[in-house]
Each structure stands twice: as C-alpha cells, then as structure tokens.
Design a protein around this motif. Structure first.
Motif, mmCIF file in Angstrom:
data_model
loop_
_atom_site.group_PDB
_atom_site.id
_atom_site.type_symbol
_atom_site.label_atom_id
_atom_site.label_comp_id
_atom_site.label_asym_id
_atom_site.label_seq_id
_atom_site.Cartn_x
_atom_site.Cartn_y
_atom_site.Cartn_z
ATOM 1 N N LEU A 42 0.648 -1.321 0.188
ATOM 2 C CA LEU A 42 0.454 -0.220 0.190
ATOM 3 C C LEU A 42 0.639 1.211 -0.348
ATOM 4 O O LEU A 42 0.702 2.262 -1.061
ATOM 5 N N MET A 43 2.235 1.517 0.386
ATOM 6 C CA MET A 43 2.959 2.359 0.698
ATOM 7 C C MET A 43 3.190 2.620 -0.630
ATOM 8 O O MET A 43 3.442 3.845 -0.989
ATOM 9 N N ARG A 129 7.808 11.588 3.737
ATOM 10 C CA ARG A 129 6.325 11.762 4.456
ATOM 11 C C ARG A 129 7.104 10.829 5.676
ATOM 12 O O ARG A 129 7.655 10.481 6.587
ATOM 13 N N PRO A 130 5.786 12.269 6.723
ATOM 14 C CA PRO A 130 6.652 11.654 8.225
ATOM 15 C C PRO A 130 5.870 9.761 9.122
ATOM 16 O O PRO A 130 5.007 9.675 8.707
ATOM 17 N N ALA A 135 2.326 4.511 10.306
ATOM 18 C CA ALA A 135 1.471 4.189 11.340
ATOM 19 C C ALA A 135 -0.072 3.970 10.529
ATOM 20 O O ALA A 135 -0.235 3.050 10.788
ATOM 21 N N ALA A 136 -0.505 4.886 10.545
ATOM 22 C CA ALA A 136 -1.270 4.906 9.738
ATOM 23 C C ALA A 136 -1.670 3.785 8.605
ATOM 24 O O ALA A 136 -2.925 3.187 9.192
ATOM 25 N N MET A 137 -0.739 3.362 8.235
ATOM 26 C CA MET A 137 -0.635 3.084 6.853
ATOM 27 C C MET A 137 -0.426 1.414 7.695
ATOM 28 O O MET A 137 -0.609 0.342 6.595
ATOM 29 N N TRP A 142 -4.006 -3.608 8.802
ATOM 30 C CA TRP A 142 -3.866 -4.170 10.114
ATOM 31 C C TRP A 142 -6.139 -5.238 9.969
ATOM 32 O O TRP A 142 -6.696 -5.625 9.629
ATOM 33 N N LEU A 143 -6.731 -3.631 9.716
ATOM 34 C CA LEU A 143 -7.502 -3.767 9.790
ATOM 35 C C LEU A 143 -8.172 -4.327 7.789
ATOM 36 O O LEU A 143 -9.096 -5.117 8.096
#
Length: 168
Positions: A42-43, A129-130, A135-137, A142-143
C-alpha cells in the motif's frame, strides 16, 4: 546567464510530483516488519500516486489487496492445519522465517521499483512522508487484513461446510 539559453538541457532538479513526499525505504521496511507485505504494498502504491503514476498506483494497490491477503490466508490456514499434526517446531521455524522475510522482501521490492526516485528526492533535499503516515498505513493494513480474513473465513466456511453437509 545560462537560464536564458534555450539550447541548454532542462534542469535536473524538477522531479515528477516533486511537491508530494514519498515513503522512504526505512518506513516501508518498518511497515513490512509490523504489518507485512500488505502495508508495504500500500505504501508503494501511495508512492506511485505521489509520483503521478496513477495506473501503477491502482495496479499495485489492487494486486496487494487481491493477491497478498488471500495468499497469506491460505498459508496461515495450511500452517494451522499442519500445527494440528505434531509439527510444532517446524511451524515455529516457518512463521519466524516468514516474519523475517516480509520486511526484507518489502525493502527489495521498494528499492527495485522506486529506489531511484527516492534517492533523487533525498539528494535534492525533498522531505519524506512523516512517520505517523507510515503508522496509519500499518493500521490500515491491519484493518484490511482482519476484514479480508473474516470475509475469506466465512466465505470458505460456508462453501466448504455447506458442500460437506450436502455430501453427508
């Protein structure tokens, strides 16, 4: 002086999508450690989008969701089946190997497909990117994994057990 020369080659500091930061190799490798190839894929798809390569972004994102999750579900199911038949040490070794291999595969994948762009941006001084984006990715991966595992579990359960019940 040379900027007014129309015969001079274009300036090399104009990178495609230069205003949009990319995920770096460290972020992709760390995400691979915490959420496997799903987050890394995804990243990489987000990096393609930031580079202006929309088709590659969609293809990478769809391939990540449609290939990695069912593949990992099948592998996880097979490991659980094997675990029921006295192969505990081999299963632990296989799981450890998979946990170590995923971030390494993610790093190799990202370096192969986007390493030049990442290096060019870093040398030009563009920010990455920060960390909270990474962490959001990981959280999104996980979701997605949980959602797809649940869908696969119930779909396969219904398919397999309804067929077995009909045959009995």
């Amino acid at each position: 002086m040379d900027a007014a020369n129309p015969y001079r080659a274009p300036v090399a500091d104009r990178l495609s999508g230069a205003g949009r930061p990319l995920f770096g190799l460290i972020a992709i490798g760390t995400a691979g450690l915490f959420a496997g190839l799903m987050a890394s894929g995804l990243m990489i798809a987000c990096n393609y989008a930031a580079l202006g390569r929309r088709r590659a972004a969609w293809l990478t994102g769809v391939a990540t969701v449609l290939a990695i999750v069912p593949g990992s579900y099948v592998i996880l199911t097979m490991l659980l089946v094997l675990n029921m038949s006295d192969f505990e040490q081999d299963i632990a070794l296989a799981i450890t190997g998979a946990l170590i291999a995923q971030p390494l595969i993610a790093l190799a994948w990202a370096a192969t497909v986007q390493g030049r762009e990442m290096k060019a941006r870093a040398s030009a001084g563009y920010p990455a990117r920060p960390g909270w984006h990474a962490a959001a990715m990981v959280l999104a991966a996980w979701l997605l994994l949980a959602l797809e595992y649940a869908v696969l579990r119930f779909a396969l359960n219904e398919l397999v057990f309804s067929r077995a019940h009909q045959l009995a």
